[in-house]
Design a protein around this motif. Structure first.
Motif, PDB file in Angstrom:
ATOM      1  N   LEU A  76       0.829  -1.211   0.000  1.00 28.07           N
ATOM      2  CA  LEU A  76       0.000   0.000   0.000  1.00 28.07           C
ATOM      3  C   LEU A  76       0.858   1.254   0.000  1.00 28.07           C
ATOM      4  O   LEU A  76       0.682   2.147  -0.826  1.00 28.07           O
ATOM      5  CB  LEU A  76      -0.861   0.038   1.270  1.00 28.07           C
ATOM      6  CG  LEU A  76      -2.173  -0.729   1.260  1.00 28.07           C
ATOM      7  CD1 LEU A  76      -2.814  -0.665   2.628  1.00 28.07           C
ATOM      8  CD2 LEU A  76      -3.116  -0.166   0.193  1.00 28.07           C
ATOM      9  N   LYS A  77       1.806   1.272   0.920  1.00 29.31           N
ATOM     10  CA  LYS A  77       2.623   2.474   1.096  1.00 29.31           C
ATOM     11  C   LYS A  77       3.398   2.811  -0.181  1.00 29.31           C
ATOM     12  O   LYS A  77       3.351   3.933  -0.676  1.00 29.31           O
ATOM     13  CB  LYS A  77       3.587   2.243   2.262  1.00 29.31           C
ATOM     14  CG  LYS A  77       4.490   3.410   2.556  1.00 29.31           C
ATOM     15  CD  LYS A  77       5.455   3.086   3.671  1.00 29.31           C
ATOM     16  CE  LYS A  77       6.698   3.940   3.469  1.00 29.31           C
ATOM     17  NZ  LYS A  77       7.861   3.422   4.143  1.00 29.31           N
ATOM     18  N   HIS A  78       4.086   1.815  -0.718  1.00 33.14           N
ATOM     19  CA  HIS A  78       4.970   2.095  -1.855  1.00 33.14           C
ATOM     20  C   HIS A  78       4.206   2.361  -3.139  1.00 33.14           C
ATOM     21  O   HIS A  78       4.538   3.269  -3.874  1.00 33.14           O
ATOM     22  CB  HIS A  78       5.961   0.946  -2.063  1.00 33.14           C
ATOM     23  CG  HIS A  78       7.058   0.975  -1.056  1.00 33.14           C
ATOM     24  ND1 HIS A  78       8.181   1.743  -1.219  1.00 33.14           N
ATOM     25  CD2 HIS A  78       7.192   0.361   0.128  1.00 33.14           C
ATOM     26  CE1 HIS A  78       8.962   1.583  -0.168  1.00 33.14           C
ATOM     27  NE2 HIS A  78       8.386   0.748   0.663  1.00 33.14           N
ATOM     28  N   GLN A  83       3.249   5.935  -7.765  1.00 29.52           N
ATOM     29  CA  GLN A  83       2.422   6.135  -8.973  1.00 29.52           C
ATOM     30  C   GLN A  83       3.014   7.176  -9.908  1.00 29.52           C
ATOM     31  O   GLN A  83       3.011   7.012 -11.125  1.00 29.52           O
ATOM     32  CB  GLN A  83       0.995   6.525  -8.590  1.00 29.52           C
ATOM     33  CG  GLN A  83       0.083   5.322  -8.473  1.00 29.52           C
ATOM     34  CD  GLN A  83      -1.370   5.707  -8.247  1.00 29.52           C
ATOM     35  OE1 GLN A  83      -1.770   6.855  -8.454  1.00 29.52           O
ATOM     36  NE2 GLN A  83      -2.158   4.737  -7.809  1.00 29.52           N
ATOM     37  N   LYS A  84       3.542   8.240  -9.317  1.00 36.26           N
ATOM     38  CA  LYS A  84       4.106   9.311 -10.148  1.00 36.26           C
ATOM     39  C   LYS A  84       5.303   8.784 -10.945  1.00 36.26           C
ATOM     40  O   LYS A  84       5.460   9.083 -12.122  1.00 36.26           O
ATOM     41  CB  LYS A  84       4.524  10.495  -9.261  1.00 36.26           C
ATOM     42  CG  LYS A  84       4.892  11.694 -10.092  1.00 36.26           C
ATOM     43  CD  LYS A  84       5.317  12.888  -9.260  1.00 36.26           C
ATOM     44  CE  LYS A  84       5.849  14.010 -10.125  1.00 36.26           C
ATOM     45  NZ  LYS A  84       6.958  13.630 -10.990  1.00 36.26           N
ATOM     46  N   LYS A  85       6.119   7.953 -10.248  1.00 34.50           N
ATOM     47  CA  LYS A  85       7.296   7.395 -10.934  1.00 34.50           C
ATOM     48  C   LYS A  85       6.867   6.477 -12.091  1.00 34.50           C
ATOM     49  O   LYS A  85       7.490   6.457 -13.145  1.00 34.50           O
ATOM     50  CB  LYS A  85       8.139   6.599  -9.924  1.00 34.50           C
ATOM     51  CG  LYS A  85       9.633   6.742 -10.189  1.00 34.50           C
ATOM     52  CD  LYS A  85      10.438   5.833  -9.299  1.00 34.50           C
ATOM     53  CE  LYS A  85      11.152   6.550  -8.174  1.00 34.50           C
ATOM     54  NZ  LYS A  85      11.747   5.597  -7.209  1.00 34.50           N
ATOM     55  N   LEU A  86       5.797   5.752 -11.891  1.00 36.27           N
ATOM     56  CA  LEU A  86       5.295   4.896 -12.975  1.00 36.27           C
ATOM     57  C   LEU A  86       4.886   5.765 -14.164  1.00 36.27           C
ATOM     58  O   LEU A  86       5.190   5.454 -15.314  1.00 36.27           O
ATOM     59  CB  LEU A  86       4.096   4.053 -12.505  1.00 36.27           C
ATOM     60  CG  LEU A  86       4.330   3.055 -11.361  1.00 36.27           C
ATOM     61  CD1 LEU A  86       3.054   2.288 -11.048  1.00 36.27           C
ATOM     62  CD2 LEU A  86       5.443   2.066 -11.700  1.00 36.27           C
ATOM     63  N   VAL A 106      -6.054  -2.742  -0.414  1.00 32.20           N
ATOM     64  CA  VAL A 106      -5.011  -3.115  -1.394  1.00 32.20           C
ATOM     65  C   VAL A 106      -5.666  -3.289  -2.769  1.00 32.20           C
ATOM     66  O   VAL A 106      -5.185  -2.767  -3.777  1.00 32.20           O
ATOM     67  CB  VAL A 106      -4.282  -4.414  -0.967  1.00 32.20           C
ATOM     68  CG1 VAL A 106      -3.325  -4.893  -2.044  1.00 32.20           C
ATOM     69  CG2 VAL A 106      -3.530  -4.209   0.351  1.00 32.20           C
ATOM     70  N   GLN A 107      -6.804  -3.993  -2.784  1.00 30.89           N
ATOM     71  CA  GLN A 107      -7.514  -4.193  -4.068  1.00 30.89           C
ATOM     72  C   GLN A 107      -7.824  -2.860  -4.729  1.00 30.89           C
ATOM     73  O   GLN A 107      -7.662  -2.696  -5.933  1.00 30.89           O
ATOM     74  CB  GLN A 107      -8.831  -4.921  -3.817  1.00 30.89           C
ATOM     75  CG  GLN A 107      -8.675  -6.362  -3.427  1.00 30.89           C
ATOM     76  CD  GLN A 107     -10.036  -7.040  -3.308  1.00 30.89           C
ATOM     77  OE1 GLN A 107     -10.915  -6.879  -4.150  1.00 30.89           O
ATOM     78  NE2 GLN A 107     -10.221  -7.801  -2.242  1.00 30.89           N
ATOM     79  N   LYS A 108      -8.295  -1.912  -3.904  1.00 31.11           N
ATOM     80  CA  LYS A 108      -8.653  -0.594  -4.457  1.00 31.11           C
ATOM     81  C   LYS A 108      -7.449   0.082  -5.078  1.00 31.11           C
ATOM     82  O   LYS A 108      -7.518   0.628  -6.175  1.00 31.11           O
ATOM     83  CB  LYS A 108      -9.221   0.307  -3.347  1.00 31.11           C
ATOM     84  CG  LYS A 108     -10.678   0.090  -3.109  1.00 31.11           C
ATOM     85  CD  LYS A 108     -11.235   1.196  -2.216  1.00 31.11           C
ATOM     86  CE  LYS A 108     -12.589   0.802  -1.676  1.00 31.11           C
ATOM     87  NZ  LYS A 108     -12.810   1.278  -0.301  1.00 31.11           N
ATOM     88  N   LEU A 109      -6.344   0.050  -4.361  1.00 25.90           N
ATOM     89  CA  LEU A 109      -5.142   0.726  -4.862  1.00 25.90           C
ATOM     90  C   LEU A 109      -4.609   0.041  -6.125  1.00 25.90           C
ATOM     91  O   LEU A 109      -4.136   0.709  -7.053  1.00 25.90           O
ATOM     92  CB  LEU A 109      -4.059   0.768  -3.770  1.00 25.90           C
ATOM     93  CG  LEU A 109      -2.792   1.518  -4.134  1.00 25.90           C
ATOM     94  CD1 LEU A 109      -3.073   2.986  -4.439  1.00 25.90           C
ATOM     95  CD2 LEU A 109      -1.760   1.424  -3.013  1.00 25.90           C
ATOM     96  N   LEU A 110      -4.710  -1.292  -6.170  1.00 25.72           N
ATOM     97  CA  LEU A 110      -4.241  -2.023  -7.359  1.00 25.72           C
ATOM     98  C   LEU A 110      -5.069  -1.610  -8.572  1.00 25.72           C
ATOM     99  O   LEU A 110      -4.519  -1.309  -9.633  1.00 25.72           O
ATOM    100  CB  LEU A 110      -4.338  -3.539  -7.152  1.00 25.72           C
ATOM    101  CG  LEU A 110      -3.448  -4.163  -6.080  1.00 25.72           C
ATOM    102  CD1 LEU A 110      -3.754  -5.648  -5.930  1.00 25.72           C
ATOM    103  CD2 LEU A 110      -1.961  -3.964  -6.389  1.00 25.72           C
ATOM    104  N   SER A 111      -6.402  -1.548  -8.399  1.00 29.70           N
ATOM    105  CA  SER A 111      -7.186  -1.179  -9.592  1.00 29.70           C
ATOM    106  C   SER A 111      -7.012   0.291  -9.924  1.00 29.70           C
ATOM    107  O   SER A 111      -6.994   0.654 -11.107  1.00 29.70           O
ATOM    108  CB  SER A 111      -8.660  -1.594  -9.512  1.00 29.70           C
ATOM    109  OG  SER A 111      -9.133  -1.475  -8.240  1.00 29.70           O
ATOM    110  N   GLU A 112      -6.837   1.112  -8.908  1.00 26.31           N
ATOM    111  CA  GLU A 112      -6.602   2.533  -9.200  1.00 26.31           C
ATOM    112  C   GLU A 112      -5.296   2.703  -9.985  1.00 26.31           C
ATOM    113  O   GLU A 112      -5.240   3.428 -10.988  1.00 26.31           O
ATOM    114  CB  GLU A 112      -6.542   3.317  -7.890  1.00 26.31           C
ATOM    115  CG  GLU A 112      -6.391   4.815  -8.077  1.00 26.31           C
ATOM    116  CD  GLU A 112      -5.871   5.487  -6.815  1.00 26.31           C
ATOM    117  OE1 GLU A 112      -6.489   5.301  -5.735  1.00 26.31           O
ATOM    118  OE2 GLU A 112      -4.821   6.179  -6.906  1.00 26.31           O
ATOM    119  N   THR A 113      -4.246   1.991  -9.542  1.00 23.97           N
ATOM    120  CA  THR A 113      -2.942   2.118 -10.222  1.00 23.97           C
ATOM    121  C   THR A 113      -3.032   1.597 -11.648  1.00 23.97           C
ATOM    122  O   THR A 113      -2.466   2.172 -12.577  1.00 23.97           O
ATOM    123  CB  THR A 113      -1.849   1.358  -9.439  1.00 23.97           C
ATOM    124  OG1 THR A 113      -1.944   1.728  -8.061  1.00 23.97           O
ATOM    125  CG2 THR A 113      -0.459   1.697  -9.936  1.00 23.97           C
TER     126      THR A 113
END
Ligand code: IPE
Ligand code: IPE
Ligand code: MG
Length: 246
Positions: A76-78, A83-86, A106-113
């Motif tokens: 989550l943290k990393h 995201q900006k680096k990606l 975690v699921q939310k952040l994965l789909s957001e990314t």
């Protein structure tokens, strides 16, 4: 130097790295996560097309709850931070594995990314999370069975290409090079189907010590392999046979 299209890494040895330094395993995971993001950036810079990182296996749930929670919170943290680096490196982010069983945040952040980066045209970065090669094959088999029941395909249609198209990782080419750190020489349920003709590179270092020079050594080693895929190497083939005089 020839670059493999797809490098997959089994990032292993965080716990032993920490133990060597008389720290607890968490310390190794914290350092390991940082190393993962620096390797991602290096791979994008050398214009690698596909990078897959094995980050959490279906068997890793066996670990103590506190360790699993730490791994999830590091993710989550990393990921939020990177995201900006990606974006800056034109990387698109993907996952394989049963992510529906991961904590909801975690699921939310994965789909957001995934959503934020999906139009990037550079390296495809895939995190294998709650991933198991056997599970992936079983899921594909179930889906195929459903398709047969629904009349979409016939059993006689099944061949390697069709089977492959049912795998969750079908958007990826097979890995050309699989790197495993920490000197363990096994797949640990990673890419069982896809590794049929992968080249393997085992690195003695623990993952938190893996750096650009190790990545280059792995690529160098890959360049010195002769991939025959069951055929014969044209360079090694016999000279033309001498004329037989009768
Ligand atoms: C790899 O390091 C990280 C994950 C599997 C999540 P380990 O945690 O397996 O470290 P070792 O192999 O016990 O040293
Ligand atoms: C493989 O490492 C899984 C990941 C790197 C995510 P493990 O540490 O879980 O593998 P084993 O248990 O040594 O085979
Ligand atoms: Mg391990």
């Amino acid at each position: 130097m020839l670059l493999p299209d797809h490098i997959a890494i089994i990032m292993d040895g965080n716990g032993r790295w920490a133990k060597q330094r008389k720290h607890n395993r968490f310390f190794g995971h914290i350092r390991g996560a940082k190393v993962a993001y620096s390797i991602i950036e290096e791979c994008a810079k050398i214009n690698l097309k596909y990078l897959t990182l094995y980050a959490f296996s279906t068997e890793n749930w066996k670990r103590p709850k506190t360790e699993v929670s730490l791994l999830m919170s590091l993710l989550l943290k990393h990921l939020a931070k990177e995201q900006k680096k990606l974006m800056d490196n034109n990387i698109s982010f993907h996952t394989i594995g049963n992510t529906q069983e991961l904590p909801i945040e975690v699921q939310k952040l994965l789909s957001e990314t995934y959503e934020v980066t999906k139009n990037n045209t550079g390296m495809k970065l895939t995190f294998a999370l709650n991933y198991g090669g056997k599970q992936e094959i079983i899921n594909a088999t179930k889906e195929m069975y459903k398709s047969i029941e629904d009349g979409k395909i016939k059993a006689s249609d099944i061949n390697q290409d069709l089977f492959n198209s049912y795998l969750q990782s079908s958007f990826l080419p097979n890995p050309d090079l699989i790197i495993r750190t920490s000197n363990e020489q096994r797949l640990s349920n990673f890419f069982l189907w896809q590794a049929a003709y992968s080249e393997f590179y085992f690195c003695e270092k623990f993952w938190p010590d893996f750096d650009l020079s190790d990545l280059n050594n792995a690529i160098d080693s890959f360049n010195n392999r002769s991939r025959r895929f069951g055929n014969i190497d044209s360079k090694l083939s016999d000279p033309p046979s001498p004329r037989v005089h009768q």
